[in-house]
Design a protein around this motif. Structure first.
Motif, PDB file in Angstrom:
ATOM      1  N   SER A  71       4.427   4.745   5.484  1.00 35.94           N
ATOM      2  CA  SER A  71       3.901   3.644   4.411  1.00 35.94           C
ATOM      3  C   SER A  71       4.523   2.234   4.826  1.00 35.94           C
ATOM      4  CB  SER A  71       5.626   3.693   3.117  1.00 35.94           C
ATOM      5  OG  SER A  71       4.400   4.999   2.377  1.00 35.94           O
ATOM      6  N   SER A  72       5.663   2.218   6.152  1.00 36.65           N
ATOM      7  CA  SER A  72       5.937   0.789   6.152  1.00 36.65           C
ATOM      8  C   SER A  72       4.364   0.385   7.296  1.00 36.65           C
ATOM      9  CB  SER A  72       7.499   0.980   7.066  1.00 36.65           C
ATOM     10  OG  SER A  72       7.961   1.450   6.436  1.00 36.65           O
ATOM     11  N   MET A 114       0.793  -0.817   0.007  1.00 34.76           N
ATOM     12  CA  MET A 114      -0.057   0.001   0.258  1.00 34.76           C
ATOM     13  C   MET A 114       1.099   1.197  -0.350  1.00 34.76           C
ATOM     14  SD  MET A 114      -3.065   1.024   3.185  1.00 34.76           S
ATOM     15  CE  MET A 114      -3.881  -0.218   2.009  1.00 34.76           C
ATOM     16  N   GLU A 115       0.565   2.100  -0.564  1.00 36.43           N
ATOM     17  CA  GLU A 115       1.457   3.430  -0.637  1.00 36.43           C
ATOM     18  C   GLU A 115       0.195   4.574  -0.249  1.00 36.43           C
ATOM     19  OE1 GLU A 115       3.105   3.629  -3.999  1.00 36.43           O
ATOM     20  OE2 GLU A 115       3.414   1.470  -4.670  1.00 36.43           O
ATOM     21  N   LEU A 116       1.726   5.775  -0.390  1.00 41.36           N
ATOM     22  CA  LEU A 116       1.054   7.065  -0.057  1.00 41.36           C
ATOM     23  C   LEU A 116       0.492   7.583  -0.944  1.00 41.36           C
ATOM     24  CD1 LEU A 116       3.285   8.157   3.159  1.00 41.36           C
ATOM     25  CD2 LEU A 116       1.273   6.397   2.938  1.00 41.36           C
ATOM     26  N   HIS A 117      -0.392   7.396  -2.247  1.00 46.49           N
ATOM     27  CA  HIS A 117      -1.095   8.377  -3.073  1.00 46.49           C
ATOM     28  C   HIS A 117      -1.594   9.295  -2.427  1.00 46.49           C
ATOM     29  CE1 HIS A 117      -0.612   4.940  -5.278  1.00 46.49           C
ATOM     30  NE2 HIS A 117      -1.346   4.473  -4.281  1.00 46.49           N
ATOM     31  N   ILE A 118      -1.637   9.721  -1.335  1.00 41.73           N
ATOM     32  CA  ILE A 118      -2.155  11.350  -0.497  1.00 41.73           C
ATOM     33  C   ILE A 118      -1.714  12.360  -1.021  1.00 41.73           C
ATOM     34  CG2 ILE A 118      -2.705  12.690   1.276  1.00 41.73           C
ATOM     35  CD1 ILE A 118      -2.966   9.183   2.726  1.00 41.73           C
ATOM     36  N   GLY A 170      -4.005   8.648  14.421  1.00 34.59           N
ATOM     37  CA  GLY A 170      -4.220   9.653  15.790  1.00 34.59           C
ATOM     38  C   GLY A 170      -2.921   8.737  16.375  1.00 34.59           C
ATOM     39  N   SER A 171      -1.684   8.581  15.875  1.00 34.26           N
ATOM     40  CA  SER A 171      -0.303   7.966  16.226  1.00 34.26           C
ATOM     41  C   SER A 171       0.481   9.412  16.605  1.00 34.26           C
ATOM     42  CB  SER A 171       0.885   7.328  15.217  1.00 34.26           C
ATOM     43  OG  SER A 171      -0.228   6.481  15.391  1.00 34.26           O
ATOM     44  N   ASP A 229       0.049  -3.697   7.834  1.00 38.62           N
ATOM     45  CA  ASP A 229      -1.483  -3.331   8.077  1.00 38.62           C
ATOM     46  C   ASP A 229      -1.613  -2.428   9.467  1.00 38.62           C
ATOM     47  OD1 ASP A 229      -2.645  -5.079   5.783  1.00 38.62           O
ATOM     48  OD2 ASP A 229      -2.082  -6.608   6.390  1.00 38.62           O
ATOM     49  N   ILE A 230      -1.059  -1.973  10.019  1.00 39.43           N
ATOM     50  CA  ILE A 230      -0.615  -0.884  10.990  1.00 39.43           C
ATOM     51  C   ILE A 230      -1.115   0.245  10.468  1.00 39.43           C
ATOM     52  CG2 ILE A 230       0.308   0.562  12.353  1.00 39.43           C
ATOM     53  CD1 ILE A 230       2.422  -2.176  12.104  1.00 39.43           C
TER      54      ILE A 230
END
Length: 83
Positions: free
Chosen positions: A28-29, A1-5, A39-40, A34-35
């Motif tokens: 990305s990691s 999964m990539e950060l397409h944002i 809110g981190s 799947d984390i």
């Protein structure tokens, strides 16, 4: 999964080093593992090759590109450069 944002940020609004900050890499990691990072907490600092450089370890806020990620994932960004 990539950060397409990041792809949706207009070029004129992208931060220096667009996409190469540590935050997109860490997010990305997390997403690949799947984390859900929503809110981190996050923090950033300047890193120099010479640790005696006066700016080495200086806390900074998110760059313009990372501000988009911070908002999207509702991150609690702990460091700020006063800007």
């Amino acid at each position: 999964m990539e950060l397409h944002i990041l792809d949706g940020i207009p070029e004129a609004e992208r931060g220096n080093g667009y996409g190469s900050c540590g935050l997109p890499q860490v997010l990305s990691s997390a997403l690949k593992a799947d984390i859900d990072p929503t809110g981190s907490q996050a923090a950033a600092m300047i890193v120099r090759s010479k640790t005696d450089h006066p700016k080495h370890g200086f806390p900074i806020g998110p760059c313009d590109s990372c501000k988009v990620l911070t908002k999207h994932y509702r991150l609690d960004f702990l460091t700020d450069d006063g800007k």
